[in-house]
Motif scaffolding. Structure first.
Motif, PDB file in Angstrom:
ATOM      1  N   GLN A 173      40.301  33.292  38.011  1.00 41.87           N
ATOM      2  CA  GLN A 173      39.784  34.444  37.277  1.00 41.87           C
ATOM      3  C   GLN A 173      39.654  35.652  38.216  1.00 41.87           C
ATOM      4  OE1 GLN A 173      35.592  34.572  35.926  1.00 41.87           O
ATOM      5  NE2 GLN A 173      36.424  34.792  33.855  1.00 41.87           N
ATOM      6  N   GLY A 174      39.203  35.396  39.438  1.00 42.33           N
ATOM      7  CA  GLY A 174      39.086  36.483  40.414  1.00 42.33           C
ATOM      8  C   GLY A 174      40.445  37.079  40.763  1.00 42.33           C
ATOM      9  N   VAL A 175      41.468  36.257  40.869  1.00 42.17           N
ATOM     10  CA  VAL A 175      42.819  36.747  41.164  1.00 42.17           C
ATOM     11  C   VAL A 175      43.295  37.677  40.047  1.00 42.17           C
ATOM     12  CG1 VAL A 175      45.235  36.056  41.423  1.00 42.17           C
ATOM     13  CG2 VAL A 175      43.436  34.752  42.572  1.00 42.17           C
ATOM     14  N   ALA A 176      43.020  37.276  38.795  1.00 44.31           N
ATOM     15  CA  ALA A 176      43.405  38.134  37.667  1.00 44.31           C
ATOM     16  C   ALA A 176      42.687  39.474  37.738  1.00 44.31           C
ATOM     17  CB  ALA A 176      43.107  37.417  36.352  1.00 44.31           C
ATOM     18  N   LEU A 177      41.433  39.485  38.189  1.00 47.96           N
ATOM     19  CA  LEU A 177      40.668  40.734  38.311  1.00 47.96           C
ATOM     20  C   LEU A 177      41.206  41.599  39.449  1.00 47.96           C
ATOM     21  CD1 LEU A 177      37.111  39.220  37.736  1.00 47.96           C
ATOM     22  CD2 LEU A 177      38.303  40.818  36.206  1.00 47.96           C
ATOM     23  N   VAL A 178      41.620  40.988  40.554  1.00 50.49           N
ATOM     24  CA  VAL A 178      42.219  41.755  41.655  1.00 50.49           C
ATOM     25  C   VAL A 178      43.466  42.465  41.165  1.00 50.49           C
ATOM     26  CG1 VAL A 178      43.403  41.569  43.880  1.00 50.49           C
ATOM     27  CG2 VAL A 178      41.282  40.298  43.481  1.00 50.49           C
ATOM     28  N   ASN A 179      44.221  41.808  40.320  1.00 52.46           N
ATOM     29  CA  ASN A 179      45.470  42.393  39.835  1.00 52.46           C
ATOM     30  C   ASN A 179      45.236  43.672  39.037  1.00 52.46           C
ATOM     31  OD1 ASN A 179      48.406  42.176  39.428  1.00 52.46           O
ATOM     32  ND2 ASN A 179      47.869  41.916  37.278  1.00 52.46           N
ATOM     33  N   ILE A 180      44.055  43.767  38.362  1.00 52.37           N
ATOM     34  CA  ILE A 180      43.748  45.000  37.619  1.00 52.37           C
ATOM     35  C   ILE A 180      42.813  45.909  38.409  1.00 52.37           C
ATOM     36  CG2 ILE A 180      44.186  43.937  35.372  1.00 52.37           C
ATOM     37  CD1 ILE A 180      41.146  43.640  35.028  1.00 52.37           C
ATOM     38  N   ARG A 181      42.700  45.627  39.706  1.00 49.33           N
ATOM     39  CA  ARG A 181      41.932  46.442  40.665  1.00 49.33           C
ATOM     40  C   ARG A 181      40.433  46.465  40.373  1.00 49.33           C
ATOM     41  NH1 ARG A 181      45.251  51.980  41.434  1.00 49.33           N
ATOM     42  NH2 ARG A 181      44.026  52.072  43.362  1.00 49.33           N
ATOM     43  N   ASP A 182      39.941  45.426  39.717  1.00 50.80           N
ATOM     44  CA  ASP A 182      38.493  45.296  39.511  1.00 50.80           C
ATOM     45  C   ASP A 182      37.961  44.460  40.675  1.00 50.80           C
ATOM     46  OD1 ASP A 182      35.919  45.024  38.668  1.00 50.80           O
ATOM     47  OD2 ASP A 182      36.414  44.423  36.612  1.00 50.80           O
ATOM     48  N   TYR A 183      37.912  45.109  41.836  1.00 49.50           N
ATOM     49  CA  TYR A 183      37.580  44.392  43.061  1.00 49.50           C
ATOM     50  C   TYR A 183      36.144  43.886  43.083  1.00 49.50           C
ATOM     51  CZ  TYR A 183      41.963  46.457  44.734  1.00 49.50           C
ATOM     52  OH  TYR A 183      43.270  46.819  44.885  1.00 49.50           O
ATOM     53  N   ALA A 184      35.224  44.624  42.467  1.00 48.65           N
ATOM     54  CA  ALA A 184      33.808  44.227  42.485  1.00 48.65           C
ATOM     55  C   ALA A 184      33.608  42.928  41.720  1.00 48.65           C
ATOM     56  CB  ALA A 184      32.942  45.335  41.897  1.00 48.65           C
ATOM     57  N   GLU A 185      34.171  42.860  40.519  1.00 46.46           N
ATOM     58  CA  GLU A 185      34.039  41.638  39.723  1.00 46.46           C
ATOM     59  C   GLU A 185      34.771  40.472  40.387  1.00 46.46           C
ATOM     60  OE1 GLU A 185      32.375  40.682  36.926  1.00 46.46           O
ATOM     61  OE2 GLU A 185      31.284  42.559  37.227  1.00 46.46           O
ATOM     62  N   ALA A 186      35.905  40.775  40.994  1.00 50.63           N
ATOM     63  CA  ALA A 186      36.646  39.721  41.683  1.00 50.63           C
ATOM     64  C   ALA A 186      35.820  39.144  42.821  1.00 50.63           C
ATOM     65  CB  ALA A 186      37.961  40.276  42.215  1.00 50.63           C
ATOM     66  N   ARG A 187      35.196  40.037  43.614  1.00 53.32           N
ATOM     67  CA  ARG A 187      34.368  39.562  44.722  1.00 53.32           C
ATOM     68  C   ARG A 187      33.212  38.715  44.209  1.00 53.32           C
ATOM     69  NH1 ARG A 187      33.746  41.244  49.962  1.00 53.32           N
ATOM     70  NH2 ARG A 187      35.009  43.105  49.581  1.00 53.32           N
ATOM     71  N   SER A 188      32.622  39.142  43.090  1.00 42.56           N
ATOM     72  CA  SER A 188      31.503  38.389  42.507  1.00 42.56           C
ATOM     73  C   SER A 188      31.947  36.978  42.125  1.00 42.56           C
ATOM     74  CB  SER A 188      30.956  39.128  41.288  1.00 42.56           C
ATOM     75  OG  SER A 188      29.959  38.367  40.654  1.00 42.56           O
ATOM     76  N   GLY A 189      33.123  36.888  41.494  1.00 45.76           N
ATOM     77  CA  GLY A 189      33.639  35.580  41.092  1.00 45.76           C
ATOM     78  C   GLY A 189      33.953  34.695  42.290  1.00 45.76           C
ATOM     79  N   PHE A 190      34.559  35.298  43.324  1.00 48.30           N
ATOM     80  CA  PHE A 190      34.877  34.532  44.521  1.00 48.30           C
ATOM     81  C   PHE A 190      33.605  34.012  45.200  1.00 48.30           C
ATOM     82  CE2 PHE A 190      39.021  37.140  45.094  1.00 48.30           C
ATOM     83  CZ  PHE A 190      39.705  36.265  44.249  1.00 48.30           C
TER      84      PHE A 190
END
Length: 1007
Positions: free
Chosen positions: A655-672
């Motif tokens: 899920q975090g990888v999918a968020l990185v792809n749309i440049r939602d880095y904050a949510e991606a970091r939270s998921g990671f």
């Protein structure tokens, strides 16, 4: 003689029936009807007379035949007449003439079969006179049937008379014919058996080789057809018959034959020996007593004699379909043996048939589908009058129904492909037939272990698979293809498999065999799973790779089956994750997973969860993130519902990888971070390492290079402690890229070279391509332009071979940057446009940004400053790629030139307009601009004779004595790439042989 013995005089049969004389013309239907019930008759003619009796072969167990008897010189002589259907008037006259001059101290003779000559083998002066008397008596009799002219040398007469002439040309067998001739000319080889499956052309090849050897054998060549002989005890009489020997009753026929041939330098060609293989020991006796006798045998089964040399007749050469392109030279295609055979036989039924650019690939595909079996090719060509090539090719999915209606003058077993295979099948024992049927389920060959597991899975008594496979191998129904260490591997031709599957259905065994086949391969894949992370990785990957065709066949069968087969699809395709990725078949894996997952209620939730995680990981490896979000969301929900901790961690990361792809880095970091907390709390070091790797990738995107390096190194250390090497190459790859971004070229090169050494061991071509890309980038940044071009070109070629379009895009854009650095604007423009077009198709955002920026630099060099700003503005909407590097000095120089030409206000306006444009619109605006003349910069070659760095490497290995295949394995490149390099090397050096190239390398100390 009995008083009422039926008598044939002239051409009329007379006999008594119920007190009345019956008259029947010989050769009529009434004659052959009478022979079926008759027991004996007398034949009288001017050339002589004899009594004919009906006898039964096989000591009363075999078929019935007729034999002639007469007394000559106080000796009882006999001769084989044949079965009732062969007793024509001509045949009876032949017998009478020969028996009339028999005796006189000569070897007893048996009359040859229909169409064969009537030559005795005695070459003494008395024998020569006797032969001439026989011939004169024959000619004076006035009856049909003339023996050939006899000379003092029996040899040429025998060979010329006994080798049948073929009505068609032998095609594509030059090498095999020469090899057979060479073997038979060696004095120690006196028994040579040509083996091979039915329809491979053993008889035609043997006849051609024998004809070529006539002059090498003093007493000639004799052809003995055995196809109509079904009893082993009839082999010796048939050989004697073909040689012109007749039989006396005072000693065994084998002894007479040995006496006659003891001093003969003769080649005996025994055709179709497989159904009388029990008679092989008599051949051994003949060879032992006749030191100058040589025997050439054609058989679908080996004879297993100590004197035997076996020559396996291969199928004809087939076209290399992947190499056939639209520009393929038609003359070259037509020279391939199977194509040449197809064309000749097709023109026999349709004289105007031609090979054209429109049908060449289809004709080649037909020949390839038929696996080079000459009989199959001939039967297919005979259909061309009715079916054009494309229609014929479609119908070859069920070839046994199409390949029928052979020529009427062929033996019955060769008039259809099914009859040819049935002949071989009928010669098997019941156990061998069952083994043959069950082995036909294997699509990609099999090991003995696999055969035993599948074929002994039912309720039938267990088969002795080792003995059975050995027997099928001897009978040319199975081929040994390779040696896996100490374990052999086998396969069946597709044609044989189709026949075997039909037999499976006929015997009601198809469902059981398919089920056993599928279960074996699912269990194999699941057994391999735990070994695919550690030191056993390569061994198990190689084993799965060898079984790939079987694995795909099982998946295809289950994916098209009922809902109850869906779990099998998901189990198998999930267990094969490492095979899909390392050997780069991710599209295959995703395809089967998607088909199984589409039937949502057909699999239990835990299995569905594992399949979703596998599909998400395949998307990650392919860098195809457009459909990742829904897969990750479903996996996350299922993992929480099932309280599956391990898969919960992987679902959070996806899920975090999918968020990185749309440049939602904050949510991606939270998921990671949530995933990391889960992994640490449950003490799962491999999961912790996996999450740390993705936190490092996120740091790379956010330009936090030092933080990324620390995360990657921590992840790498954890993987090493667990013994898992799955992600080690990727971590080193990311570390190398990060070091490169920091300008640490030396460290980056060390790391990427370590990646190369690792992935060569596991033969992971896609990772080799990635490493070559980075190495090319390093070379570019260090000014090694020619080395950069060689590395990047090899990377893109590997990616094209594997169908890895993402790496193709990255490498294409890197080559464009190389051209830009060399001031070759036209080439740079073409490369950027091609790369950007593919990037747009893939939705690869980083590559889109890099392509737009690069094209902007080209536009500046060409004087299109406003368009350059538009392209740069459009690029700002996308994250910059981690994988594509545009030399910063070039970009800054282009920006400065554009700013100077437009001014700040116009530049800002154009950038703003570009931000409002889609990449497609920006690309279209640029393409509308006129092309500029290319400016090429020639640089001195970095290597002798202008060889690239890779060509020097290939040349060094070739000069060291490695074969092309070994070079390909050493450098982890394809054989085609090696051949391409060698062609370029030869052209640059002006040589045409490996020896000359090796001499060049040695003289310049390249080895």
């Amino acid at each position: 003689m009995a008083r009422n013995m039926p008598t044939v005089t002239g051409n009329t049969l007379r006999y008594q029936e119920q007190g009345h004389e019956q008259i029947v013309p010989v050769g009529t239907q009434g004659w052959y009807a009478w022979l079926r019930t008759a027991r004996a008759f007398t034949f009288r003619a001017p050339s002589g007379q004899f009594t004919a009796r009906k006898e039964q072969s096989g000591n009363g167990r075999g078929g019935w035949y007729w034999k002639a008897y007469c007394r000559r010189g106080g000796k009882l002589c006999s001769a084989y007449l044949g079965k009732a259907e062969r007793l024509s008037l001509e045949r009876l006259l032949e017998m009478a003439a020969v028996l009339e001059v028999s005796g006189a101290g000569r070897d007893a003779l048996v009359v040859p079969a229909e169409g064969a000559s009537l030559l005795p083998v005695d070459s003494s002066r008395a024998g020569s006179r006797q032969r001439l008397q026989t011939q004169a008596a024959w000619q004076q009799s006035g009856y049909a049937g003339h023996p050939p002219v006899v000379s003092e040398s029996v040899a040429s007469q025998l060979s010329l008379a006994h080798l049948p002439l073929s009505p068609t040309t032998l095609i594509g067998r030059e090498q095999e014919g020469q090899a057979i001739s060479a073997l038979l000319q060696r004095p120690e080889i006196r028994l040579l058996t040509l083996t091979g499956p039915g329809g491979v052309g053993k008889t035609r090849l043997a006849l051609a080789a024998a004809a070529a050897l006539r002059a090498d054998f003093t007493d000639g060549v004799c052809f003995v057809p055995l196809a109509s002989v079904s009893e082993p005890e009839r082999v010796i009489p048939t050989i004697a018959q073909a040689l012109g020997l007749w039989e006396a009753l005072d000693r065994p026929l084998l002894k007479q034959l040995q006496t006659s041939l003891r001093e003969r330098h003769l080649l005996l060609l025994l055709d179709n020996f497989e159904q009388v293989v029990a008679a092989a020991t008599t051949l051994a006796d003949m060879l032992a007593s006749c030191p100058r006798l040589h025997v050439l045998v054609t058989s679908r089964a080996a004879l297993h004699l100590s004197a035997e040399y076996e020559f396996a007749v291969p199928p004809l050469a087939v076209p290399d379909l992947p190499q056939l392109g639209e520009s393929q030279d038609l003359a070259q295609v037509a020279t391939v043996a199977t194509v040449a055979l197809f064309l000749e036989r097709a023109r026999a039924v349709q004289s105007d048939f031609q090979l054209t650019r429109a049908n060449a690939h289809t004709v080649a595909a037909i020949c390839t589908r038929l696996e080079g079996l000459p009989l199959a090719v001939e039967l297919a060509a005979a259909r061309i009058k009715l079916l054009p090539p494309q229609a014929l090719l479609r119908r070859l999915e069920r070839r046994l129904e199409v390949l029928t209606s052979g020529a009427q003058d062929l033996p019955a077993r060769q008039r259809t492909l099914r009859d040819t295979l049935q002949w071989s099948y009928d010669l098997l024992s019941a156990e061998e037939q069952r083994l043959f049927r069950w082995l036909s389920v294997f699509a990609g060959g099999f090991s003995l272990e696999a055969a035993a597991a599948v074929c002994n899975s039912g309720s039938e008594p267990p088969l002795d698979v080792l003995t059975g496979v050995a027997s099928l191998l001897d009978k040319s129904l199975v081929q040994q293809t390779e040696q896996e260490g100490e374990e052999p591997r086998f396969r069946m031709l597709e044609t044989l498999c189709e026949f075997g599957l039909a037999c499976l259905h006929t015997n009601g065994e198809a469902a059981a065999a398919r089920r056993a086949y599928a279960e074996y391969y699912v269990e194999l894949a699941e057994e391999a799973e735990p070994y695919l992370e550690g030191p056993e990785l390569v061994r198990w990957l190689d084993r799965l790779e060898r079984e790939r065709e079987n694995l795909l066949a099982v998946l295809q069968q289950a994916a098209t089956g009922r809902d109850e087969e869906v779990p099998l699809v998901l189990r198998l395709s999930s267990a094969l994750l490492d095979l899909w990725v390392t050997r780069w078949y991710p599209g295959e894996g995703r395809g089967f997973l998607q088909r199984g997952l589409a039937r949502k209620q057909a699999a239990p939730a835990p299995l569905r969860l594992k399949a979703l995680i596998t599909e998400g990981l395949l998307m990650w490896y392919q860098r195809d993130f457009r459909e990742l979000a829904p897969v990750a969301e479903e996996a996350l929900a299922l993992a929480r519902e099932l309280e599956d901790r391990e898969n919960l961690i992987y679902a959070l990361v996806l899920q975090g990888v999918a968020l990185v792809n749309i440049r939602d880095y904050a949510e991606a970091r939270s998921g990671f971070k949530a995933a990391l907390a889960q992994a640490r709390s449950h003490g799962e070091p491999k999961a912790v390492a996996f999450v740390l790797m993705h936190l490092g990738i996120l740091a790379m995107f956010q330009r936090e290079h030092q933080r990324a390096i620390g995360l990657f190194e921590e992840s790498l250390a954890l993987y090493k402690t667990t013994g898992s090497i799955t992600f080690t190459p990727m971590l080193l790859y990311f570390l190398s890229r990060t070091r490169l971004r920091e300008g640490e070229f030396a460290q980056a090169r060390v790391l990427i070279e370590e990646v190369q050494s690792l992935v060569r061991i596991v033969r992971s071509k896609w990772e080799v391509a990635l490493a070559l890309n980075v190495m090319g980038e390093i070379a570019l940044l260090q000014g090694e332009m020619e080395r950069a071009e060689a590395l990047l070109s090899e990377s893109i070629q590997l990616s094209q071979e594997m169908g890895d379009r993402h790496n193709m895009v990255c490498t294409r854009l890197m080559l464009a940057s190389l051209a830009l650095a060399q001031d070759n604007d036209a080439l740079a423009r073409a490369q950027y446009e091609e790369g950007l077009t593919i990037a747009l198709e893939l939705g690869a955002t980083g590559a889109i940004a890099a392509g737009l920026k690069g094209l902007g630099c080209v536009a500046t060099a060409q004087g299109h400053f406003t368009c350059a700003a538009l392209l740069w503005g459009a690029a700002e909407s996308f994250p910059e790629s981690l994988n594509v590097y545009i030399p910063q000095t070039l970009f800054e120089r282009a920006q400065a030139a554009t700013r100077a030409h437009l001014g700040e206000a116009a530049l800002a306006k154009a950038l703003a307009e570009g931000r409002a444009m889609t990449p497609t619109q920006a690309l279209a605006a640029y393409k509308a601009l006129p092309l500029q003349t290319a400016r090429r910069v020639k640089r001195p070659p970095a290597s002798p004779a202008g060889l690239t760095a890779r060509e020097v490497e290939v040349l060094g290995l070739v000069a060291a004595g490695l074969t092309d295949a070994q070079v390909a394995e050493r450098l982890v490149i394809s054989l085609r790439t090696v051949n391409s390099h060698l062609t370029s090397i030869y052209n640059k050096l002006g040589v045409s042989s490996r020896a000359a190239a090796t001499r060049f390398a040695v003289e310049r100390h390249l080895v």
